[in-house]
Design an enzyme around this catalytic site. Structure first.
Site, PDB file in Angstrom:
ATOM      1  N   LEU A 394       0.932  -1.222   0.034  1.00 27.02           N
ATOM      2  CA  LEU A 394      -0.054  -0.104   0.134  1.00 27.02           C
ATOM      3  C   LEU A 394       0.881   1.165   0.031  1.00 27.02           C
ATOM      4  CD1 LEU A 394      -2.735  -0.975   2.697  1.00 27.02           C
ATOM      5  CD2 LEU A 394      -2.801  -1.108   0.323  1.00 27.02           C
ATOM      6  N   GLU A 396       1.057   3.995  -2.771  1.00 24.79           N
ATOM      7  CA  GLU A 396       0.862   4.531  -4.322  1.00 24.79           C
ATOM      8  C   GLU A 396       2.097   5.609  -4.671  1.00 24.79           C
ATOM      9  OE1 GLU A 396      -3.024   3.445  -2.182  1.00 24.79           O
ATOM     10  OE2 GLU A 396      -1.450   4.590  -1.597  1.00 24.79           O
ATOM     11  N   PHE A 419      -9.051   2.194  -5.994  1.00 26.57           N
ATOM     12  CA  PHE A 419     -10.218   3.231  -6.242  1.00 26.57           C
ATOM     13  C   PHE A 419      -9.456   4.689  -6.848  1.00 26.57           C
ATOM     14  CE2 PHE A 419     -12.054   0.321  -3.715  1.00 26.57           C
ATOM     15  CZ  PHE A 419     -13.469  -0.058  -4.288  1.00 26.57           C
ATOM     16  N   ALA A 420      -9.884   5.266  -7.565  1.00 25.66           N
ATOM     17  CA  ALA A 420      -9.553   6.705  -8.023  1.00 25.66           C
ATOM     18  C   ALA A 420      -9.424   7.514  -6.748  1.00 25.66           C
ATOM     19  CB  ALA A 420     -10.472   7.411  -8.903  1.00 25.66           C
ATOM     20  N   ASP A 421     -10.131   7.380  -5.874  1.00 24.36           N
ATOM     21  CA  ASP A 421     -10.218   8.365  -4.716  1.00 24.36           C
ATOM     22  C   ASP A 421      -8.577   8.225  -4.231  1.00 24.36           C
ATOM     23  OD1 ASP A 421     -13.181   8.573  -3.786  1.00 24.36           O
ATOM     24  OD2 ASP A 421     -12.556   6.865  -4.953  1.00 24.36           O
ATOM     25  N   PHE A 422      -7.839   6.940  -3.986  1.00 27.88           N
ATOM     26  CA  PHE A 422      -6.577   6.658  -3.449  1.00 27.88           C
ATOM     27  C   PHE A 422      -5.486   7.357  -4.102  1.00 27.88           C
ATOM     28  CE2 PHE A 422      -8.492   2.400  -1.964  1.00 27.88           C
ATOM     29  CZ  PHE A 422      -9.420   3.093  -1.099  1.00 27.88           C
ATOM     30  N   HIS A 463     -14.787   6.153  -1.981  1.00 32.60           N
ATOM     31  CA  HIS A 463     -14.866   5.173  -2.939  1.00 32.60           C
ATOM     32  C   HIS A 463     -15.569   5.643  -4.258  1.00 32.60           C
ATOM     33  CE1 HIS A 463     -13.378   2.912   0.715  1.00 32.60           C
ATOM     34  NE2 HIS A 463     -12.847   1.974  -0.183  1.00 32.60           N
TER      35      HIS A 463
END
Length: 657
Positions: A394, A396, A419-422, A463
């Site tokens: 985890l 990014e 998810f694009a949020d991350f 999310h």
């Protein structure tokens, strides 16, 4: 101070002396030029030269080094012409970055040096990617990356070391611990006794060295290089030293106790090495004088040439064209087509791209054996193997950095955000590294980031975000957002074929709800071209993603209206020609998107239409967007949040003009 000259001839030790003294003399000249106003800024490495020089001497010349702004010795030891460096430091066009960068914020492939950005930590992840490329090619090379003790407090430090350890990457992480980040002392930076202790926490080898001892640095990095390259293992080196001048010259050193400066002045790396060479009879006082005199003459000659003005006309067209690397021509579809769901078209495009590009690497959380959160990469591990389909920790930021490192080595990569949020956790890498690197020094970032996005599936605030507008403001990125299976496959294949960084948004609610005919063979759909879904005479709806389907549903239930529908498909760069044609078709325009209203892409499109198409309008441009709130979880709240809930009212308002 003990100097280990094992395996070094007297000639090599003398050559090392030249390499060590040269950057010091250059710096002394630069400080004079700074006071004369001939250069604008300088980050001094005086007192730290042994680290940059010793480490560079220990690396092979075909191995990448990622230095910082206090590592002049890396550049001079790699024999970069001083005259061109001077042009760079003055911001002149013939420098390494065409006047677009300052000091050492640039790279150069010919010398295997990757330039830093001011955020420091992100380059550690890039080193991971370069090292991964070496490992995949089995070429027994290592990568050297610098950071400071201040940089070890950044999250990128943890992420990069963790990835290097988990993936067994041949990276040497070299910490220059010079006592102060800017003015913050180490006592306020970390609580462990020494930074090398952090190595044990990652399960990697670590060693602390006297950073003012040239031969100790050289021998240590040389051994670390051999170990990393032959065993595919990372190494952490902490080099203890001291910065004898300010963070940069304007900062000064008033915050440093005078006795500390005196103590470290006595450990000066050049004075210590000179004393050793004199004792060994390798140098004499007369030889020292001659060497320094010759080097100073060389510097004066380079300065005389490098300080000559090199005027160049400012070309707006050239500036804009250098944002992106050239993209390949479209690969048009041939053969048969088959009905496919949106999600299956994406999976097929990704699979065929893996076959088309053997150097394409997939990275993401749970994408290997599990097949990803949405099962798009299910079966990929068995077909392409664990080297090309890689589960990631985890982290990014470091993974996106590693993707850039792979690009530097000629690979392509796809990073899947679960998810694009991350993506917010990797935002800096995208907007400051991927987006700017081609403009800064001509290095492309061959990276696609897949972004499962959007609301309508009851996933709540973390999310469901539509965050495409975060990135359409950033020059150097391409932002793609398909609405149907055919475009999803063709645009994904095009994004992967494109040597530039592409953010590929794919709406989660469309994955299994939308089907359509999709060509079976590999093809690409041109990025930057909108699609006219249908012609109309009454109003124009300009939209993308889920908005296309909302508009089509509305059209089907309001057949008394003749609606022109334009699907943007690409949000950066926008197809302004298609937008103007769609405006001209009706004179009444509604811009529809799922993203929130304020600062959404609709604002940019509306402003452009107002400036360039005002004469074509019969009514104000109306924006239809989601509420300016986070995305709620409850079904009824989510329905009320989405722009679709206001579509009819906005169209009625537009028709009343």
């Amino acid at each position: 101070m003990h100097f280990d000259s094992s395996n070094l001839s007297r000639e090599q030790q003398l050559s090392f002396y030249h390499s060590l003294v040269f950057p010091r003399l250059v710096e002394e000249k630069m400080l004079l030029l700074l006071r004369q106003g001939k250069i604008s800024k300088w980050f001094s490495g005086i007192g730290q030269e042994a680290i940059a020089v010793g480490a560079t001497l220990a690396m092979h010349t075909d191995e990448w080094i990622l230095p910082l702004h206090r590592n002049l010795g890396v550049f001079t030891t790699r024999n970069m012409p001083l005259e061109k460096l001077l042009l760079q430091w003055q911001g002149q066009v013939p420098g390494y970055s065409k006047g677009r960068e300052r000091s050492f914020h640039f790279g150069d492939r010919a010398h295997q040096i990757c330039g830093m950005i001011s955020h420091l930590g992100p380059q550690l992840g890039i080193a991971d990617g370069i090292a991964l490329a070496h490992k995949l090619r089995k070429d027994n090379r290592a990568t050297l990356v610098f950071t400071g003790e201040g940089g070890t407090s950044e999250g990128d430090f943890h992420e990069a070391l963790n990835i290097a350890a988990v993936w067994d990457l041949p990276v040497i992480f070299l910490i220059e611990n010079n006592g102060y980040a800017l003015s913050t002392p180490v006592s306020e930076q970390y609580r462990c006794a020494s930074l090398v202790e952090k190595a044990a926490g990652y399960g990697i080898e670590g060693v602390q060295v006297d950073g003012n001892n040239l031969l100790e640095v050289y021998q240590t990095v040389r051994s670390a290089r051999m170990y990393a390259a032959s065993h595919n293992k990372p190494v952490l080196i902490e080099a203890l030293t001291f910065r004898m001048r300010g963070h940069e010259e304007a900062s000064g050193t008033k915050y440093v106790p005078p006795e500390l400066l005196e103590a470290w002045a006595a450990k000066d790396p050049i004075a210590q090495y000179e004393a050793y060479l004199l004792e060994e009879g390798i140098l004499s006082d007369e030889r020292i004088h001659d060497i320094k005199h010759a080097l100073k003459a060389q510097i004066e000659e380079a300065v005389a040439a490098g300080l000559q003005p090199h005027p160049a006309p400012v070309s707006t067209a050239q500036e804009l064209s250098d944002i992106y690397a050239p993209a390949p021509a479209p690969h048009y579809p041939i053969g048969t087509s088959t009905e496919k769901r949106f999600i299956d078209a994406i999976a097929e495009g990704l699979r065929q791209s893996m076959e088309e590009f053997p150097l394409l690497i997939l990275m993401g959380q749970d994408i290997a054996g599990y097949g990803g959160a949405f099962k798009i990469t299910e079966g990929f591990l068995e077909q392409f193997g664990p080297e090309r389909v890689r589960n990631t920790p985890l982290c990014e930021s470091a993974i996106i950095g590693a993707a850039l490192g792979l690009s530097i080595q000629g690979f392509k990569s796809m990073v899947e955000m679960q998810f694009a949020d991350f993506v917010s956790c990797g935002f800096n890498q995208i907007v400051n590294n991927l987006a700017k690197i081609h403009y800064r020094w001509g290095q492309n970032a061959d990276v696609v980031i897949r972004m499962p996005t959007g609301a309508g599936v009851g996933a709540g605030p973390f999310h469901s975000q539509s965050n495409e507008a975060w990135f359409t403001h950033v020059p150097g990125l391409k932002v793609v957002y398909p609405s149907n299976p055919e475009d999803a496959k063709g645009l994904l294949c095009a994004a992967i074929a494109d040597p530039n960084p592409v953010l590929f948004f794919e709406h989660k609610a469309l994955y299994r709800s939308i089907s359509g005919l999709v060509p079976d063979e590999y093809y690409t759909t041109e990025i930057g071209k909108a699609r006219l879904v249908q012609s109309g005479d009454d109003i124009t709806i300009i939209t993308y993603g889920s908005g296309v389907h909302w508009a089509m549903e509305y059209t089907a239930s309001h057949q008394h209206l003749s609606i022109c529908l334009l699907d943007l498909r690409t949000l950066l760069p926008l197809d302004y020609t298609a937008i103007q044609q769609a405006v001209a078709a009706t004179g009444r325009v509604l811009v529809l998107h799922e993203d929130t209203l304020t600062g959404g892409l609709g604002a940019e499109i509306s402003a452009w239409i107002g400036q360039h198409c005002f004469h074509l309008l019969d009514a104000p441009v109306i924006r239809c967007a989601s509420l300016d709130t986070p995305v709620p979880f409850a079904t009824e709240l989510e329905k009320n949040f989405l722009a679709k809930a206001r579509l009819d009212a906005d169209i009625q308002q537009l028709m009343q003009w």
